[in-house]
Design a protein around this motif. Structure first.
Motif, PDB file in Angstrom:
ATOM      1  N   ASP A 125       0.840  -1.196   0.000  1.00  0.00           N
ATOM      2  CA  ASP A 125       0.000   0.000   0.000  1.00  0.00           C
ATOM      3  C   ASP A 125       0.877   1.248   0.000  1.00  0.00           C
ATOM      4  O   ASP A 125       1.554   1.539   0.990  1.00  0.00           O
ATOM      5  CB  ASP A 125      -0.915  -0.025   1.225  1.00  0.00           C
ATOM      6  CG  ASP A 125      -1.972   1.069   1.195  1.00  0.00           C
ATOM      7  OD1 ASP A 125      -1.868   1.983   0.340  1.00  0.00           O
ATOM      8  OD2 ASP A 125      -2.896   1.021   2.023  1.00  0.00           O
ATOM      9  N   TYR A 126       0.846   1.987  -1.114  1.00  0.00           N
ATOM     10  CA  TYR A 126       1.618   3.224  -1.237  1.00  0.00           C
ATOM     11  C   TYR A 126       0.779   4.466  -0.914  1.00  0.00           C
ATOM     12  O   TYR A 126       1.268   5.588  -1.036  1.00  0.00           O
ATOM     13  CB  TYR A 126       2.165   3.367  -2.669  1.00  0.00           C
ATOM     14  CG  TYR A 126       3.044   2.231  -3.107  1.00  0.00           C
ATOM     15  CD1 TYR A 126       4.361   2.129  -2.681  1.00  0.00           C
ATOM     16  CD2 TYR A 126       2.572   1.249  -3.977  1.00  0.00           C
ATOM     17  CE1 TYR A 126       5.187   1.087  -3.089  1.00  0.00           C
ATOM     18  CE2 TYR A 126       3.376   0.203  -4.388  1.00  0.00           C
ATOM     19  CZ  TYR A 126       4.685   0.116  -3.949  1.00  0.00           C
ATOM     20  OH  TYR A 126       5.489  -0.919  -4.353  1.00  0.00           O
ATOM     21  N   SER A 127      -0.468   4.279  -0.510  1.00  0.00           N
ATOM     22  CA  SER A 127      -1.358   5.432  -0.342  1.00  0.00           C
ATOM     23  C   SER A 127      -0.924   6.362   0.779  1.00  0.00           C
ATOM     24  O   SER A 127      -1.324   7.523   0.815  1.00  0.00           O
ATOM     25  CB  SER A 127      -2.794   4.963  -0.097  1.00  0.00           C
ATOM     26  OG  SER A 127      -2.905   4.232   1.113  1.00  0.00           O
ATOM     27  N   ARG A 158       0.735  13.058 -11.669  1.00  0.00           N
ATOM     28  CA  ARG A 158       0.148  11.799 -11.209  1.00  0.00           C
ATOM     29  C   ARG A 158       1.111  10.624 -11.311  1.00  0.00           C
ATOM     30  O   ARG A 158       0.721   9.485 -11.074  1.00  0.00           O
ATOM     31  CB  ARG A 158      -1.107  11.488 -12.027  1.00  0.00           C
ATOM     32  CG  ARG A 158      -2.081  12.667 -12.087  1.00  0.00           C
ATOM     33  CD  ARG A 158      -3.372  12.230 -12.689  1.00  0.00           C
ATOM     34  NE  ARG A 158      -4.239  13.351 -13.039  1.00  0.00           N
ATOM     35  CZ  ARG A 158      -5.532  13.244 -13.255  1.00  0.00           C
ATOM     36  NH1 ARG A 158      -6.108  12.072 -13.166  1.00  0.00           N
ATOM     37  NH2 ARG A 158      -6.258  14.293 -13.577  1.00  0.00           N
ATOM     38  N   ALA A 159       2.344  10.898 -11.685  1.00  0.00           N
ATOM     39  CA  ALA A 159       3.346   9.830 -11.845  1.00  0.00           C
ATOM     40  C   ALA A 159       4.690  10.341 -11.337  1.00  0.00           C
ATOM     41  O   ALA A 159       5.515  10.825 -12.104  1.00  0.00           O
ATOM     42  CB  ALA A 159       3.448   9.394 -13.297  1.00  0.00           C
ATOM     43  N   ASP A 160       4.897  10.227 -10.042  1.00  0.00           N
ATOM     44  CA  ASP A 160       6.142  10.657  -9.426  1.00  0.00           C
ATOM     45  C   ASP A 160       7.195   9.557  -9.598  1.00  0.00           C
ATOM     46  O   ASP A 160       6.949   8.389  -9.293  1.00  0.00           O
ATOM     47  CB  ASP A 160       5.908  10.941  -7.939  1.00  0.00           C
ATOM     48  CG  ASP A 160       7.149  11.477  -7.263  1.00  0.00           C
ATOM     49  OD1 ASP A 160       8.020  10.657  -6.882  1.00  0.00           O
ATOM     50  OD2 ASP A 160       7.263  12.705  -7.105  1.00  0.00           O
ATOM     51  N   THR A 161       8.365   9.935 -10.069  1.00  0.00           N
ATOM     52  CA  THR A 161       9.378   8.925 -10.380  1.00  0.00           C
ATOM     53  C   THR A 161       9.971   8.276  -9.125  1.00  0.00           C
ATOM     54  O   THR A 161      10.490   7.164  -9.195  1.00  0.00           O
ATOM     55  CB  THR A 161      10.505   9.521 -11.235  1.00  0.00           C
ATOM     56  OG1 THR A 161      11.032  10.688 -10.595  1.00  0.00           O
ATOM     57  CG2 THR A 161       9.982   9.898 -12.619  1.00  0.00           C
ATOM     58  N   HIS A 162       9.883   8.957  -7.964  1.00  0.00           N
ATOM     59  CA  HIS A 162      10.376   8.335  -6.737  1.00  0.00           C
ATOM     60  C   HIS A 162       9.495   7.147  -6.340  1.00  0.00           C
ATOM     61  O   HIS A 162       9.994   6.086  -5.944  1.00  0.00           O
ATOM     62  CB  HIS A 162      10.426   9.362  -5.594  1.00  0.00           C
ATOM     63  CG  HIS A 162      11.401  10.467  -5.830  1.00  0.00           C
ATOM     64  ND1 HIS A 162      11.053  11.648  -6.438  1.00  0.00           N
ATOM     65  CD2 HIS A 162      12.728  10.560  -5.560  1.00  0.00           C
ATOM     66  CE1 HIS A 162      12.109  12.433  -6.527  1.00  0.00           C
ATOM     67  NE2 HIS A 162      13.149  11.794  -6.007  1.00  0.00           N
ATOM     68  N   VAL A 163       8.178   7.330  -6.450  1.00  0.00           N
ATOM     69  CA  VAL A 163       7.282   6.200  -6.154  1.00  0.00           C
ATOM     70  C   VAL A 163       7.450   5.125  -7.226  1.00  0.00           C
ATOM     71  O   VAL A 163       7.367   3.928  -6.934  1.00  0.00           O
ATOM     72  CB  VAL A 163       5.799   6.626  -6.104  1.00  0.00           C
ATOM     73  CG1 VAL A 163       4.978   5.571  -5.365  1.00  0.00           C
ATOM     74  CG2 VAL A 163       5.634   7.972  -5.464  1.00  0.00           C
ATOM     75  N   LEU A 164       7.650   5.553  -8.459  1.00  0.00           N
ATOM     76  CA  LEU A 164       7.881   4.594  -9.544  1.00  0.00           C
ATOM     77  C   LEU A 164       9.066   3.705  -9.220  1.00  0.00           C
ATOM     78  O   LEU A 164       9.001   2.480  -9.390  1.00  0.00           O
ATOM     79  CB  LEU A 164       8.113   5.345 -10.856  1.00  0.00           C
ATOM     80  CG  LEU A 164       8.542   4.494 -12.048  1.00  0.00           C
ATOM     81  CD1 LEU A 164       7.440   3.539 -12.466  1.00  0.00           C
ATOM     82  CD2 LEU A 164       8.948   5.397 -13.225  1.00  0.00           C
ATOM     83  N   ARG A 166      10.244   2.969  -6.292  1.00  0.00           N
ATOM     84  CA  ARG A 166       9.873   2.076  -5.189  1.00  0.00           C
ATOM     85  C   ARG A 166       9.024   0.918  -5.696  1.00  0.00           C
ATOM     86  O   ARG A 166       9.241  -0.240  -5.334  1.00  0.00           O
ATOM     87  CB  ARG A 166       9.112   2.849  -4.111  1.00  0.00           C
ATOM     88  CG  ARG A 166       9.995   3.656  -3.208  1.00  0.00           C
ATOM     89  CD  ARG A 166       9.222   4.348  -2.106  1.00  0.00           C
ATOM     90  NE  ARG A 166       8.461   3.437  -1.268  1.00  0.00           N
ATOM     91  CZ  ARG A 166       7.773   3.825  -0.205  1.00  0.00           C
ATOM     92  NH1 ARG A 166       7.743   5.105   0.145  1.00  0.00           N
ATOM     93  NH2 ARG A 166       7.104   2.946   0.523  1.00  0.00           N
ATOM     94  N   PHE A 167       8.041   1.249  -6.527  1.00  0.00           N
ATOM     95  CA  PHE A 167       7.193   0.193  -7.097  1.00  0.00           C
ATOM     96  C   PHE A 167       8.031  -0.812  -7.873  1.00  0.00           C
ATOM     97  O   PHE A 167       7.857  -2.034  -7.728  1.00  0.00           O
ATOM     98  CB  PHE A 167       6.127   0.810  -7.999  1.00  0.00           C
ATOM     99  CG  PHE A 167       5.425  -0.200  -8.864  1.00  0.00           C
ATOM    100  CD1 PHE A 167       4.368  -0.948  -8.376  1.00  0.00           C
ATOM    101  CD2 PHE A 167       5.853  -0.438 -10.177  1.00  0.00           C
ATOM    102  CE1 PHE A 167       3.736  -1.906  -9.152  1.00  0.00           C
ATOM    103  CE2 PHE A 167       5.230  -1.384 -10.968  1.00  0.00           C
ATOM    104  CZ  PHE A 167       4.165  -2.124 -10.451  1.00  0.00           C
ATOM    105  N   CYS A 168       8.919  -0.315  -8.718  1.00  0.00           N
ATOM    106  CA  CYS A 168       9.719  -1.212  -9.559  1.00  0.00           C
ATOM    107  C   CYS A 168      10.636  -2.093  -8.718  1.00  0.00           C
ATOM    108  O   CYS A 168      10.845  -3.274  -9.038  1.00  0.00           O
ATOM    109  CB  CYS A 168      10.521  -0.404 -10.574  1.00  0.00           C
ATOM    110  SG  CYS A 168       9.497   0.325 -11.884  1.00  0.00           S
ATOM    111  N   THR A 169      11.176  -1.553  -7.643  1.00  0.00           N
ATOM    112  CA  THR A 169      11.997  -2.355  -6.731  1.00  0.00           C
ATOM    113  C   THR A 169      11.159  -3.425  -6.053  1.00  0.00           C
ATOM    114  O   THR A 169      11.560  -4.598  -5.960  1.00  0.00           O
ATOM    115  CB  THR A 169      12.654  -1.452  -5.674  1.00  0.00           C
ATOM    116  OG1 THR A 169      13.520  -0.518  -6.323  1.00  0.00           O
ATOM    117  CG2 THR A 169      13.467  -2.277  -4.682  1.00  0.00           C
ATOM    118  N   ASP A 170       9.961  -3.042  -5.587  1.00  0.00           N
ATOM    119  CA  ASP A 170       9.094  -3.972  -4.867  1.00  0.00           C
ATOM    120  C   ASP A 170       8.540  -5.079  -5.754  1.00  0.00           C
ATOM    121  O   ASP A 170       8.370  -6.217  -5.310  1.00  0.00           O
ATOM    122  CB  ASP A 170       7.922  -3.218  -4.224  1.00  0.00           C
ATOM    123  CG  ASP A 170       8.359  -2.295  -3.103  1.00  0.00           C
ATOM    124  OD1 ASP A 170       9.462  -2.500  -2.550  1.00  0.00           O
ATOM    125  OD2 ASP A 170       7.595  -1.360  -2.773  1.00  0.00           O
TER     126      ASP A 170
END
Length: 345
Positions: A125-127, A158-164, A166-170
Motif C-alpha cells: 500500500d503506497y497510499s 500523477r506519476a512521481d518517479t520516486h514512487v515509480l 519504489r514500485f519497480c523495486t518492490d
C-alpha cells in the motif's frame, strides 16, 4: 494464464458518474457533459455503457467482477485501475491518488474479494504517500509490460518517479520514465492514454515523446522481444486509441482467445493497416462509451486486470493436520484461547 493478458477483470458500476471537476485542471482529454443535460441522465447513460462493456467482455469469455458504487462523492470510481493493480505470484498494489476526492475510491470489499477468490500473498500500500504530495496512479500512470518487466511511465503530477522507483523495486520491473506532451506542449496526464502493451503487439504514440533519443529507446524496448509496434498519432490518441487493453478470453470450446478491448470511438480512429496489425494476434472488442469518455478516460481506464491465480473451487486446501482438527468442529478454538484455558485449569 497469460503473463500479459489477464483472464479476469474488475469493473465498478458507478451509479452517480459525472465528469470530475477536481481532475479537469491537468486532464486535457476531459470534457463537460452538455449544459442542458441533467446529472441524472449523464449517470444513467454511463451506467448503460458500463453494462455494455461488462456484457461484451463476458461474451468473449473474460471473467468479470462488477462492484456497485452508489456514492455520489466518487464520480471517477468507474476507473479502478488508478488505485489498484494485481501481479502474478500473488501481489497486489494500492496507489496514492492525485485528486483528494478520488482517494476514497479505494475499497476494502474489492481487496477482500481478491483474497477470497484468488491467491493473494502480499498487499503493498503506497497510499500513505498522499500527505507528502507524492502520487502514482496505478496502471493509468504506468503501462506495464509484464513479460519483459518494464514500467513505461510519462512523468506528470500523477506519476512521481520516486514512487515509480519504489514500485519497480518492490515488484521487479525496470522503470522507463520519459516526458510526453501534446502539440501544445501540455504534459500527458496518464501514460495509458498514449500507449498499450499487449503480448505480441503494442499501440504507442511515440511522436508524443519529444526527446528523440528517449523516443528511440522506448521504441526499441517495446519491440526487443519481437513485438509489433503500431504507432499512433496524436489525433488518434485524442480519440482514445491508446487507451486499450489486451485480455485473455475463452472460446465456447474452452480455448484461449486474445482480445484487444477498446472503445468504438478508438476503433473508428484506426487505419485499416493498424487494425490488420492488431488482428494478427488479437480480436478487437469495441464498445461505444461516449458518456464515460467525457471524464477523460476510456476502456483501459475502466478495467483493473486480475493477474492472480484462482483459488480451487472447492475452497481452501487443507493439510491432513488441519483437516483432523476441523473434522468435527470446523470453528476450532484459537491457539491463544486454548493456552489460556489450560492455564485456567
Amino acid at each position: 494464464m497469460s503473463a500479459q493478458a489477464p483472464s479476469a477483470v474488475i469493473l465498478v458500476r458507478a451509479e452517480r458518474f459525472v465528469p470530475n471537476p477536481a481532475t479537469a485542471a491537468d486532464n486535457a482529454f476531459q470534457a463537460e457533459a452538455p449544459v442542458d443535460q441533467p446529472d441524472e441522465l449523464t449517470s444513467a447513460r454511463a451506467l448503460a455503457e458500463m453494462d455494455l462493456l461488462a456484457d461484451a467482455l463476458r461474451g468473449v469469455g473474460v471473467r468479470v467482477h462488477v462492484f456497485a458504487d452508489p456514492d455520489h462523492t466518487r464520480p471517477d470510481s468507474v476507473f479502478p485501475n488508478n488505485w489498484l493493480s494485481t501481479h502474478a505470484g500473488g501481489s497486489v498494489a494500492v496507489y496514492p491518488m492525485y485528486a483528494s476526492n478520488r482517494r476514497h475510491e479505494r475499497r476494502a470489499d474489492v481487496l477482500e474479494m481478491l483474497k477470497s477468490e484468488y491467491r493473494v500473498q502480499t498487499i503493498v500500500d503506497y497510499s500513505g504517500l498522499e500527505p507528502d504530495g507524492i502520487f502514482l496512479e496505478g496502471t493509468g500512470a504506468m503501462v506495464l509490460d509484464h513479460v519483459s518487466r518494464v514500467a513505461y511511465t510519462a512523468r506528470s503530477h500523477r506519476a512521481d518517479t520516486h514512487v515509480l522507483e519504489r514500485f519497480c523495486t518492490d515488484f521487479g520491473y525496470e522503470p522507463m520514465a520519459f516526458d510526453a506532451v501534446d502539440s501544445a506542449g501540455v504534459p500527458v496526464y496518464h501514460t495509458n492514454v498514449i500507449g498499450c502493451v499487449g503480448t505480441e503487439v503494442a499501440l504507442f504514440a511515440l511522436e508524443m515523446i519529444p526527446d528523440e533519443p528517449r523516443r528511440e529507446e522506448v521504441r526499441e524496448r517495446l519491440s526487443v522481444n519481437g513485438r509489433q509496434v503500431v504507432e499512433l498519432t496524436e489525433a488518434q490518441v485524442r480519440e482514445f486509441a491508446g487507451n486499450a487493453v489486451e485480455l485473455c478470453g475463452r472460446t465456447a470450446q474452452g480455448r484461449r482467445r486474445y482480445v484487444m478491448a477498446m472503445s468504438e470511438r478508438a476503433r473508428r480512429s484506426l487505419r485499416p493497416d493498424q487494425v490488420a496489425a492488431i488482428e494478427e494476434s488479437c480480436e478487437i472488442v469495441a464498445v461505444d462509451i461516449p458518456t464515460i469518455e467525457l471524464a477523460g478516460g476510456s476502456v483501459r481506464c475502466m478495467i483493473a486486470g486480475v493477474h492472480l491465480d484462482r483459488r480451487p473451487a472447492s475452497g481452501h486446501e487443507l493439510t491432513e493436520a488441519v483437516e483432523a482438527i476441523n473434522e468435527d468442529a470446523p470453528a476450532t478454538a484459537d491457539g491463544q484461547d486454548v493456552a489460556m484455558a489450560e492455564v485456567g485449569a
